[in-house]
Design a protein around this motif. Structure first.
Motif, short mmCIF file in Angstrom:
data_model
loop_
_atom_site.label_atom_id
_atom_site.label_comp_id
_atom_site.label_asym_id
_atom_site.label_seq_id
_atom_site.Cartn_x
_atom_site.Cartn_y
_atom_site.Cartn_z
N THR A 75 0.90 -0.79 0.07
CA THR A 75 -0.12 0.61 -0.02
C THR A 75 0.38 1.47 0.21
OG1 THR A 75 0.23 0.58 2.44
CG2 THR A 75 -2.22 -0.80 1.46
N ASN A 76 2.02 1.75 -0.77
CA ASN A 76 2.71 2.37 -0.66
C ASN A 76 2.58 3.50 -1.42
OD1 ASN A 76 4.29 0.33 -2.42
ND2 ASN A 76 5.15 1.83 -2.79
N ASN A 77 1.72 3.10 -2.30
CA ASN A 77 0.91 4.41 -3.12
C ASN A 77 0.26 4.70 -2.54
OD1 ASN A 77 -0.35 1.40 -3.47
ND2 ASN A 77 -1.63 1.77 -5.18
N LEU A 78 -0.63 4.93 -1.35
CA LEU A 78 -1.28 4.92 -0.98
C LEU A 78 -1.18 6.41 0.05
CD1 LEU A 78 -3.79 2.67 0.43
CD2 LEU A 78 -3.85 3.37 -1.94
N ASP A 79 -1.89 7.51 -0.20
CA ASP A 79 -1.38 8.88 0.81
C ASP A 79 -2.03 8.88 2.32
OD1 ASP A 79 -0.78 11.50 2.70
OD2 ASP A 79 -0.65 12.46 0.37
N LYS A 80 -2.22 8.31 3.38
CA LYS A 80 -2.79 7.56 3.93
C LYS A 80 -2.90 8.29 4.89
CE LYS A 80 -0.61 2.96 4.27
NZ LYS A 80 0.70 2.89 3.02
N GLU A 81 -1.83 9.76 4.34
CA GLU A 81 -2.51 10.80 6.10
C GLU A 81 -3.48 11.54 5.52
OE1 GLU A 81 1.36 12.90 6.70
OE2 GLU A 81 2.28 11.63 7.93
N TYR A 82 -3.07 11.87 4.20
CA TYR A 82 -4.28 12.15 3.30
C TYR A 82 -5.86 12.23 3.79
CZ TYR A 82 -6.70 14.89 -0.90
OH TYR A 82 -7.82 14.89 -1.22
N LEU A 83 -5.52 10.69 3.58
CA LEU A 83 -6.81 9.72 3.50
C LEU A 83 -7.00 9.91 4.58
CD1 LEU A 83 -5.73 6.47 1.20
CD2 LEU A 83 -7.85 8.01 0.99
N ALA A 84 -6.56 9.82 5.83
CA ALA A 84 -7.11 9.59 7.05
C ALA A 84 -7.24 11.55 7.42
CB ALA A 84 -5.50 9.65 8.25
N LYS A 85 -7.13 12.23 6.66
CA LYS A 85 -7.77 13.62 6.72
C LYS A 85 -9.23 13.96 6.28
CE LYS A 85 -6.42 18.17 5.48
NZ LYS A 85 -5.21 18.60 4.62
N ARG A 86 -8.54 13.35 5.48
CA ARG A 86 -10.36 13.26 4.88
C ARG A 86 -11.20 12.26 4.88
NH1 ARG A 86 -10.77 13.90 -1.11
NH2 ARG A 86 -12.71 13.17 -0.39
N GLN A 87 -10.95 11.24 5.94
CA GLN A 87 -11.58 9.90 7.02
C GLN A 87 -12.46 9.00 5.73
OE1 GLN A 87 -14.97 12.89 9.30
NE2 GLN A 87 -13.84 12.23 10.53
#
Length: 324
Positions: A75-87
């Motif tokens: 899952t290194n192609n996911l910006d997890k911080e951005y996803l978390a910010k957007r819930q």
């Protein structure tokens, strides 16, 4: 609910995806550039991807997005911080390829360990028929039994490889890239010990801050000159320029540093080229990578038939570097 596949072609045409039609409207795109993804996801509730980058550029306008599904383990192609910010939730598929990758690891190993390309060419060239005796000792190989196999990353795949290697009689050691993984059945060592003592090194770790550029010039310099190196993890775990230098350094034995295998979906077949020919690579869809590959790895040292292994469906490329 609208479900959008951004790179459906990357998981093959032989997979039945009709079950998704029961869940809502389904739109499938074979491939998507970041710009195309930004447009294609803006009305999506669920996005399904394999290797497309998920970040503000690709889903920034997706106001209704609730879930991102990855048809892979990494899952290194996911910006997890951005996803978390957007819930926005995300899910991947863990453990689906354990047996396949383990099998492919040994396919790569034996291709190199037993000099299969050399002996294949030796028989096909009819040189065997002309020999005066039935035995041929010009390119010897040795038993896997008794060798030390060093594994970087002893997760599900690494553990499966370790179990099989043990059945072949190998002494298995491992290095934990996170520092948290302890397996009582196998000996955990530091990175330097793994590099200096292993006859075979295989990487089965995820790409993260601990593994980015892990295999660099310093690491390659510490390896045995006869070592076989298999990277079954993500490509950026290895510094390609450093590998190129290591593959051409002076050495005492002909075995040399045998294999660099960049990230590849093991179920895909490999195409074998007689040399790293950029024109041949372009004809198979590798335009953009061919020049870099040729610059790094082509030349008289690597012109032996079969030294370039290429999986045409993938980015980045999978290839071998052989010191002869």
């Amino acid at each position: 609910m609208k479900i959008v596949f951004l790179d459906a072609k990357s998981i093959g045409d032989d997979i039945d995806l009709s079950g998704f039609d029961q869940l809502g409207e389904v739109v499938k795109y074979g491939f998507s550039t970041p710009e195309e993804a930004g447009e294609r996801t803006k009305d999506a509730d669920v996005v399904i991807i394999n290797k497309v980058q998920i970040n503000e550029q690709t889903i920034g306008r997706a106001d209704h997005l609730k879930l991102v599904c990855v048809t892979a383990t990494g899952t290194n192609n996911l910006d997890k911080e951005y996803l978390a910010k957007r819930q926005i939730e995300w899910r991947n598929v863990a453990g689906y390829s354990t047996e396949t990758v383990a099998q492919h690891t040994f396919a790569l190993l034996f291709y190199l360990l037993e000099k299969l390309n050399y002996y294949d060419q030796y028989v096909k060239s009819e040189k065997y028929i002309g020999d005066t005796i039935f035995t041929h000792f010009s390119n010897v190989f040795h038993d896997l039994n008794g060798m030390t196999w060093g594994i970087v990353g002893l997760g599900n795949i690494g553990r499966r490889v370790a179990d099989i290697a043990k059945m072949f009689g190998c002494h298995v050691i491992y290095y934990s890239t996170s520092g948290k993984n302890n397996q009582e059945e196998y000996e955990r060592v530091d990175f330097d010990t793994l590099l200096t003592t292993s006859d075979i090194i295989s990487v089965h770790a995820p790409l993260d801050a601990n593994t980015q550029d892990l295999m660099n010039a310093e690491a390659f310099a510490k390896m045995k000159k006869s070592a076989i190196f298999l990277n079954l993890g993500r490509g950026p775990i290895v510094v390609e320029q450093d590998l190129a230098g290591a593959s051409q350094r002076p050495h005492d034995r002909r075995d040399g540093l045998r294999l660099y295998f960049n990230h590849v979906r093991p179920a895909l077949s490999l195409w074998f080229f007689k040399q790293c020919d950029p024109d041949a690579l372009r004809r198979t869809g590798a335009d953009g990578y061919a020049a870099r590959l040729h610059r790094l790895f082509a030349g008289d040292r690597l012109a032996e038939p079969g030294t370039c292994l290429y999986a045409p469906h993938l980015r980045p490329l999978a290839f071998t570097a052989v010191r002869v």
